[in-house]
Each structure stands twice: as structure tokens, then as C-alpha cells.
Motif scaffolding. Structure first.
Motif, PDB file in Angstrom:
ATOM      1  N   LYS A 187      -3.470 -11.468 -12.672  1.00 50.79           N
ATOM      2  CA  LYS A 187      -2.514 -12.339 -11.982  1.00 50.79           C
ATOM      3  C   LYS A 187      -1.513 -12.887 -12.987  1.00 50.79           C
ATOM      4  N   PRO A 188      -0.244 -13.025 -12.618  1.00 45.07           N
ATOM      5  CA  PRO A 188       0.363 -12.617 -11.345  1.00 45.07           C
ATOM      6  C   PRO A 188       0.603 -11.110 -11.313  1.00 45.07           C
ATOM      7  N   PHE A 189       0.748 -10.570 -10.104  1.00 41.23           N
ATOM      8  CA  PHE A 189       0.938  -9.129  -9.944  1.00 41.23           C
ATOM      9  C   PHE A 189       1.964  -8.898  -8.844  1.00 41.23           C
ATOM     10  N   SER A 190       2.528  -7.706  -8.824  1.00 43.69           N
ATOM     11  CA  SER A 190       3.497  -7.375  -7.786  1.00 43.69           C
ATOM     12  C   SER A 190       2.798  -6.679  -6.627  1.00 43.69           C
ATOM     13  N   THR A 191       3.330  -6.891  -5.432  1.00 43.19           N
ATOM     14  CA  THR A 191       2.766  -6.228  -4.251  1.00 43.19           C
ATOM     15  C   THR A 191       2.866  -4.718  -4.376  1.00 43.19           C
ATOM     16  N   VAL A 192       3.966  -4.233  -4.938  1.00 46.34           N
ATOM     17  CA  VAL A 192       4.166  -2.789  -5.094  1.00 46.34           C
ATOM     18  C   VAL A 192       3.065  -2.189  -5.948  1.00 46.34           C
ATOM     19  N   LYS A 239     -12.013  -7.761 -18.974  1.00 47.06           N
ATOM     20  CA  LYS A 239     -11.646  -6.527 -18.290  1.00 47.06           C
ATOM     21  C   LYS A 239     -12.664  -5.433 -18.570  1.00 47.06           C
ATOM     22  N   ALA A 240     -13.038  -5.265 -19.827  1.00 46.93           N
ATOM     23  CA  ALA A 240     -13.998  -4.220 -20.196  1.00 46.93           C
ATOM     24  C   ALA A 240     -15.345  -4.456 -19.518  1.00 46.93           C
ATOM     25  N   ASN A 241     -15.766  -5.722 -19.457  1.00 47.06           N
ATOM     26  CA  ASN A 241     -17.056  -6.026 -18.844  1.00 47.06           C
ATOM     27  C   ASN A 241     -17.071  -5.678 -17.363  1.00 47.06           C
ATOM     28  N   THR A 264      -7.445 -12.734 -18.635  1.00 47.92           N
ATOM     29  CA  THR A 264      -6.644 -11.707 -19.303  1.00 47.92           C
ATOM     30  C   THR A 264      -7.284 -11.136 -20.562  1.00 47.92           C
ATOM     31  N   LEU A 265      -8.431 -11.681 -20.967  1.00 48.33           N
ATOM     32  CA  LEU A 265      -9.075 -11.183 -22.183  1.00 48.33           C
ATOM     33  C   LEU A 265      -9.540  -9.739 -21.991  1.00 48.33           C
TER      34      LEU A 265
END
Length: 243
Positions: free
Chosen positions: A106-111, A92-94, A87-88
Motif C-alpha cells: 500500500k498504496p497501490f493502483s487499481t490497474v 514480503k519473503a515470509n 514494506t520490509l
């Protein structure tokens, strides 16, 4: 229901529970899904299966997902959506700087995941410099129509029934109509960096394509051979000059 080819999603995830969850949900939403639990197998599948989108976990047992992004970006623009517990902002930027198209934690929604996939696939279809493809998802030249959404090629409204590889060749040439694409470039785009440099398989595919789409395969008007170099798709304005 349409007989269009399903868009193929490669899921690269070493957690079998998550991999099964993604496979079940994506399949239920009309995608053709392939799953890999290691980076090595994932790279082989990307080369051999030509997925339309890659869902990539970064924490794989044999290599870091960032390495996969780097390798894949060296030869294809297939969209990559990172799905990671990292989550850092630096992580993400890298990943995005290396060439990932999106990053979902994670976690994420299917939608949300399905929306991200649709956006990535839509961007792929409309990233071509060809304005018609960008606006309508189709390329027209003469009586020929390449439909990028349906994964079909039509002539005078009739489905030419191309195989998946035949469609990919025609679709690639349509995206670069008027430009000569070398044999090496086409082989690399379709079968990855490990593709054989032997043009025989490409010539066989092209012979079959011409039998299907050309009014007279011996005198092609849609796809031209630049001897010793590669192939070129006709531009719409060329058709008027030939009539």
C-alpha cells in the motif's frame, strides 16, 4: 453478454474505507466480491464460499495474516494476494514462503491490482497437469467440454446449466481426469477442512450432475463411481475404447 458465473474475490481488510474501495472497484470490473474485517470470519468464508482469489491484509485485529496463509495453504491452493502496508523485504519473503502467491504494498493502483488478480486467476486455471486446460482453459472428453474460463460445462455444444457447486465438482474431476479422487478429498477441496465427512451431500450433487451431463445417468460414461472410495473422470482415450 455471457451468463458465465462471476469469479469470486474475498477481500480480507479491517480498514472499512479500503475494503469499500476494493469492493466498489472489483465489482465494477465484473467480480463477485465478499469482504471480511477479521481473520476468523475470513477463514469461515473461505470454507463456505470457495472464493477464486483472496486479497489479504496482514494486520488484522484478531490474528496476523500470516496465520491465515498457513491455515489456508494446509487445504487449498486458492491464490492469495497479500495487500499490506508492511514494506520490509523480510515481511514480503515470509508471506511468500508461507504460500502467498503475490505481495502488493500500500498504496497501490487499481490497474496494477487488477493485473495481479488476472495473473493469479490465470495461473490457477493453467496450473493443472492437463495440457489442454493449460493451453486452452478447457477439458474435452467425448462430447463433454468443461470450460474453466466461462465456469460452464457443455455437451455437444449445449450448456448443461450446472449450479456453482456442481461445476466445481466437475471442474475438479476434469483437472485430475483418470485419477480417483476420494470423497474426503473432494469434500475438503470444495468446502474446506471443516467440511462434514458425510458423503450424502456429495452423492446428491453427483446424482444431479449425472442427470444433466450423462446421456444415460444409470450407465455413466463421463464420471465413474469407485464404490466406497470416490469418483473418477474419464480420460479422452477411454471414450474411443467404449465406442
Amino acid at each position: 453478454m455471457s451468463n458465465a458465473l462471476k469469479e469470486k474475490i474475498l477481500v480480507v481488510e479491517d480498514d472499512r474505507g479500503i475494503g469499500k474501495f476494493l469492493c466498489t472497484n472489483l465489482s465494477a470490473n465484473g467480480y463477485d466480491v465478499v469482504v471480511s474485517e477479521t481473520g476468523k470470519v475470513a477463514l469461515e468464508l473461505i470454507s463456505s464460499h470457495c472464493p477464486d482469489c483472496i486479497l489479504l491484509d496482514l494486520g488484522l485485529p484478531d490474528m496476523d495474516g500470516d496465520q491465515i496463509i498457513q491455515q489456508v495453504r494446509s487445504w487449498t491452493r486458492t491464490p492469495i494476494i497479500v495487500i499490506s502496508a508492511r514494506t520490509l523485504e523480510t515481511d514480503k519473503a515470509n508471506a511468500l514462503d508461507l504460500g502467498a502467491d503475490d505481495y502488493l504494498t500500500k498504496p497501490f493502483s487499481t490497474v496494477e491490482l487488477l493485473a495481479r488478480i488476472r495473473a493469479a486467476l490465470r495461473h490457477t486455471r493453467t496450473s493443472s497437469e492437463n495440457g489442454e486446460i493449460a493451453m486452452q482453459g478447457t477439458f474435452h472428453v467425448g462430447e463433454l467440454c468443461v470450460d474453466y474460463r466461462k465456469h460452464r460445462v457443455f455437451r455437444s455444444g449445449q450448456d448443461m446449466n450446472l449450479t456453482p457447486n456442481e461445476f466445481r465438482i466437475v471442474a475438479l474431476l476434469g483437472m485430475h481426469a483418470g485419477q480417483v479422487l476420494t470423497y474426503k478429498h473432494i469434500l475438503r477441496e470444495l468446502w474446506g477442512p471443516s467440511a462434514s465427512s458425510d458423503n450424502k451431500i456429495l452423492r446428491v450433487h453427483m446424482a444431479n450432475i449425472r442427470r444433466k451431463i450423462e446421456p444415460n445417468p444409470d450407465e455413466p460414461i463421463y464420471i465413474f463411481t469407485e464404490v466406497g472410495v470416490g469418483y473418477r473422470m474419464a480420460q479422452p482415450d477411454e471414450m474411443g475404447q467404449q465406442n
